[in-house]
Design a protein around this motif. Structure first.
Motif, PDB file in Angstrom:
ATOM      1  N   ILE A  91      61.704  67.603   5.245  1.00 39.28           N
ATOM      2  CA  ILE A  91      60.984  66.511   4.563  1.00 39.28           C
ATOM      3  C   ILE A  91      59.469  66.196   5.056  1.00 39.28           C
ATOM      4  CG2 ILE A  91      61.066  64.373   3.607  1.00 39.28           C
ATOM      5  CD1 ILE A  91      64.062  64.420   3.075  1.00 39.28           C
ATOM      6  N   LEU A  92      59.602  65.947   6.488  1.00 34.83           N
ATOM      7  CA  LEU A  92      58.275  65.797   7.007  1.00 34.83           C
ATOM      8  C   LEU A  92      57.351  66.671   6.809  1.00 34.83           C
ATOM      9  CD1 LEU A  92      59.526  64.008  10.202  1.00 34.83           C
ATOM     10  CD2 LEU A  92      58.250  63.166   8.553  1.00 34.83           C
ATOM     11  N   LYS A  93      57.815  67.967   7.171  1.00 35.86           N
ATOM     12  CA  LYS A  93      56.897  69.276   6.874  1.00 35.86           C
ATOM     13  C   LYS A  93      56.208  69.227   5.461  1.00 35.86           C
ATOM     14  CE  LYS A  93      59.129  72.324  10.110  1.00 35.86           C
ATOM     15  NZ  LYS A  93      59.678  73.717  10.324  1.00 35.86           N
ATOM     16  N   ARG A  94      56.887  68.604   4.332  1.00 38.68           N
ATOM     17  CA  ARG A  94      56.068  68.544   3.111  1.00 38.68           C
ATOM     18  C   ARG A  94      55.357  67.415   2.793  1.00 38.68           C
ATOM     19  NH1 ARG A  94      61.597  69.988   1.545  1.00 38.68           N
ATOM     20  NH2 ARG A  94      61.964  67.635   0.611  1.00 38.68           N
ATOM     21  N   HIS A  95      55.240  66.618   3.826  1.00 35.49           N
ATOM     22  CA  HIS A  95      54.397  65.421   3.557  1.00 35.49           C
ATOM     23  C   HIS A  95      53.216  65.091   4.684  1.00 35.49           C
ATOM     24  CE1 HIS A  95      58.062  64.649   1.040  1.00 35.49           C
ATOM     25  NE2 HIS A  95      57.212  63.847   0.284  1.00 35.49           N
ATOM     26  N   THR A  96      52.757  64.088   4.677  1.00 40.41           N
ATOM     27  CA  THR A  96      51.604  63.716   5.258  1.00 40.41           C
ATOM     28  C   THR A  96      51.589  62.401   6.074  1.00 40.41           C
ATOM     29  OG1 THR A  96      49.998  64.919   3.668  1.00 40.41           O
ATOM     30  CG2 THR A  96      48.982  63.363   5.369  1.00 40.41           C
ATOM     31  N   VAL A 137      60.624  56.805   6.126  1.00 37.19           N
ATOM     32  CA  VAL A 137      61.017  57.756   7.181  1.00 37.19           C
ATOM     33  C   VAL A 137      61.936  56.604   8.208  1.00 37.19           C
ATOM     34  CG1 VAL A 137      60.597  59.153   9.330  1.00 37.19           C
ATOM     35  CG2 VAL A 137      59.379  59.467   6.976  1.00 37.19           C
ATOM     36  N   SER A 138      63.079  56.883   8.473  1.00 39.51           N
ATOM     37  CA  SER A 138      63.773  56.006   9.584  1.00 39.51           C
ATOM     38  C   SER A 138      63.664  56.825  10.901  1.00 39.51           C
ATOM     39  CB  SER A 138      65.301  55.864   9.042  1.00 39.51           C
ATOM     40  OG  SER A 138      65.427  56.019   8.028  1.00 39.51           O
ATOM     41  N   GLY A 139      63.779  55.861  11.774  1.00 40.18           N
ATOM     42  CA  GLY A 139      63.717  56.634  13.420  1.00 40.18           C
ATOM     43  C   GLY A 139      62.469  56.077  14.022  1.00 40.18           C
ATOM     44  N   GLU A 140      62.441  56.443  15.363  1.00 40.42           N
ATOM     45  CA  GLU A 140      61.327  56.299  16.120  1.00 40.42           C
ATOM     46  C   GLU A 140      60.079  57.607  15.686  1.00 40.42           C
ATOM     47  OE1 GLU A 140      59.568  55.856  20.547  1.00 40.42           O
ATOM     48  OE2 GLU A 140      61.828  55.935  20.091  1.00 40.42           O
ATOM     49  N   MET A 141      59.112  57.049  15.213  1.00 41.97           N
ATOM     50  CA  MET A 141      57.925  58.299  15.009  1.00 41.97           C
ATOM     51  C   MET A 141      56.885  58.153  16.098  1.00 41.97           C
ATOM     52  SD  MET A 141      57.489  58.273  10.920  1.00 41.97           S
ATOM     53  CE  MET A 141      56.531  56.591  10.915  1.00 41.97           C
ATOM     54  N   ARG A 142      56.521  59.242  16.362  1.00 45.46           N
ATOM     55  CA  ARG A 142      55.552  59.493  17.473  1.00 45.46           C
ATOM     56  C   ARG A 142      54.268  60.540  16.933  1.00 45.46           C
ATOM     57  NH1 ARG A 142      60.280  59.880  20.148  1.00 45.46           N
ATOM     58  NH2 ARG A 142      59.789  62.177  20.621  1.00 45.46           N
ATOM     59  N   LEU A 143      53.283  60.390  17.324  1.00 48.33           N
ATOM     60  CA  LEU A 143      52.287  61.053  16.991  1.00 48.33           C
ATOM     61  C   LEU A 143      51.135  61.263  17.901  1.00 48.33           C
ATOM     62  CD1 LEU A 143      51.392  63.017  14.165  1.00 48.33           C
ATOM     63  CD2 LEU A 143      49.957  60.930  13.947  1.00 48.33           C
ATOM     64  N   THR A 164      47.459  63.650   9.394  1.00 45.84           N
ATOM     65  CA  THR A 164      47.767  64.777  10.110  1.00 45.84           C
ATOM     66  C   THR A 164      49.017  65.363   9.134  1.00 45.84           C
ATOM     67  OG1 THR A 164      47.035  63.655  12.229  1.00 45.84           O
ATOM     68  CG2 THR A 164      48.683  65.464  12.244  1.00 45.84           C
ATOM     69  N   PRO A 165      49.049  66.698   9.530  1.00 46.30           N
ATOM     70  CA  PRO A 165      50.472  67.032   8.936  1.00 46.30           C
ATOM     71  C   PRO A 165      51.661  66.484   9.372  1.00 46.30           C
ATOM     72  CG  PRO A 165      49.117  68.949   9.533  1.00 46.30           C
ATOM     73  CD  PRO A 165      48.207  67.700  10.103  1.00 46.30           C
ATOM     74  N   GLY A 166      52.569  66.204   8.241  1.00 47.19           N
ATOM     75  CA  GLY A 166      53.877  65.527   8.846  1.00 47.19           C
ATOM     76  C   GLY A 166      54.837  66.355   9.733  1.00 47.19           C
ATOM     77  N   SER A 167      54.513  67.738   9.863  1.00 44.42           N
ATOM     78  CA  SER A 167      55.241  68.442  10.781  1.00 44.42           C
ATOM     79  C   SER A 167      54.945  68.142  12.300  1.00 44.42           C
ATOM     80  CB  SER A 167      54.894  69.849  10.655  1.00 44.42           C
ATOM     81  OG  SER A 167      53.449  70.301  10.771  1.00 44.42           O
ATOM     82  N   LYS A 168      53.767  67.427  12.614  1.00 40.82           N
ATOM     83  CA  LYS A 168      53.347  67.063  13.687  1.00 40.82           C
ATOM     84  C   LYS A 168      54.077  65.882  14.315  1.00 40.82           C
ATOM     85  CE  LYS A 168      48.991  69.582  13.847  1.00 40.82           C
ATOM     86  NZ  LYS A 168      49.494  70.595  14.804  1.00 40.82           N
ATOM     87  N   VAL A 169      54.672  65.180  13.345  1.00 44.14           N
ATOM     88  CA  VAL A 169      55.240  63.747  13.822  1.00 44.14           C
ATOM     89  C   VAL A 169      56.511  64.202  14.651  1.00 44.14           C
ATOM     90  CG1 VAL A 169      56.393  61.775  13.089  1.00 44.14           C
ATOM     91  CG2 VAL A 169      54.549  62.614  11.816  1.00 44.14           C
TER      92      VAL A 169
END
Length: 238
Positions: free
Chosen positions: A120-125, A161-167, A104-109
């Motif tokens: 940075i997330l927008k440039r990654h997956t 990536v530090s921090g709580e990630m949700r998708l 999923t595109p990193g921008s959706k995290v």
């Protein structure tokens, strides 16, 4: 033992870490399981207070160390958890199915990230794999925090990536309590989530709970160190 030790393991999957931000490329390992809550002290605990005298043993029906499975195939693994507040040991058998890795595109995290981290997330997956854990032994126990790791090759993920990630579509959460996982076939669905580049994708998922990997043990744990019998080889889905 495992449940006690895993309270210090940071963010792979099960409901998050704190903070935010993303760093430059690092050889740090893929996400690791975050802490499972201890069962309520007021509730009666199943299990035994007897200190184990033997390491966890594999039966013929259990998955052999070093086994490589296809996504969707089930592993059968033994678990032994120690709950220090109650001084109780609980054992059981889990079934584990890892579904295929999706992107999923990193921008959706989702998460509490600053602007630089969001860029940075927008440039990654985002790489994520749904995991289904079942009670195979039928006795009441909690699956704790199974030790899953995403594999990205020799250099690890492209970013950490530090921090709580949700998708959306990758539901993470705490393991179920004893009374929610107290029968054969009881099911818990969770998810493994990590971020990297397209050139360094997550290609495998590994399970490294004892005896497949080493147990994480602390001085206050009363049980003996069985690691000379463990670290036999991770189970891998690919």
């Amino acid at each position: 033992m495992r449940s006690h030790a895993l309270a210090l393991i940071t963010c792979l999957m099960l409901a998050g870490c704190s903070g935010g931000g993303a760093s430059a490329p690092s050889a740090a390992p893929a996400t690791t399981a975050s802490p499972a809550p201890s069962p309520a002290t007021s509730a009666p605990m199943p299990g035994t207070t007897a200190i184990p005298t033997e390491p966890i043993h594999l039966t013929d029906e259990m998955t052999r160390p070093g086994t490589r499975l296809r996504f969707g195939e089930k592993a059968i693994v033994p678990v032994r958890d120690y709950y220090p507040q109650q001084k109780t040991y609980v054992e059981g058998v889990l079934g584990i199915v890892v579904q295929r890795i999706r992107t999923t595109p990193g921008s959706k995290v989702q998460g509490n990230f600053d602007e630089d981290s969001r860029a940075i997330l927008k440039r990654h997956t985002a790489y994520h794999a749904r995991i289904i854990v079942t009670n195979e032994s039928g006795n009441p126990f909690s699956p704790g925090t199974p030790r899953f790791t995403g594999e990205f090759g020799e250099w690890g993920p492209a970013v950490t990536v530090s921090g709580e990630m949700r998708l959306p579509g990758c539901r993470e959460g705490y393991p179920p309590d004893f009374d929610e996982f107290d029968r054969k076939g009881a099911e818990w669905k969770t998810c493994l989530l990590a971020v990297s580049s397209r050139s360094r994708p997550m290609t495998q998922v590994r399970y490294e709970g004892p005896p497949y990997g080493k147990e994480i043990q602390f001085e206050q744990d009363p049980s003996p160190d069985f690691n000379k019998h463990y670290d036999l080889g991770a189970i891998t889905w690919s």
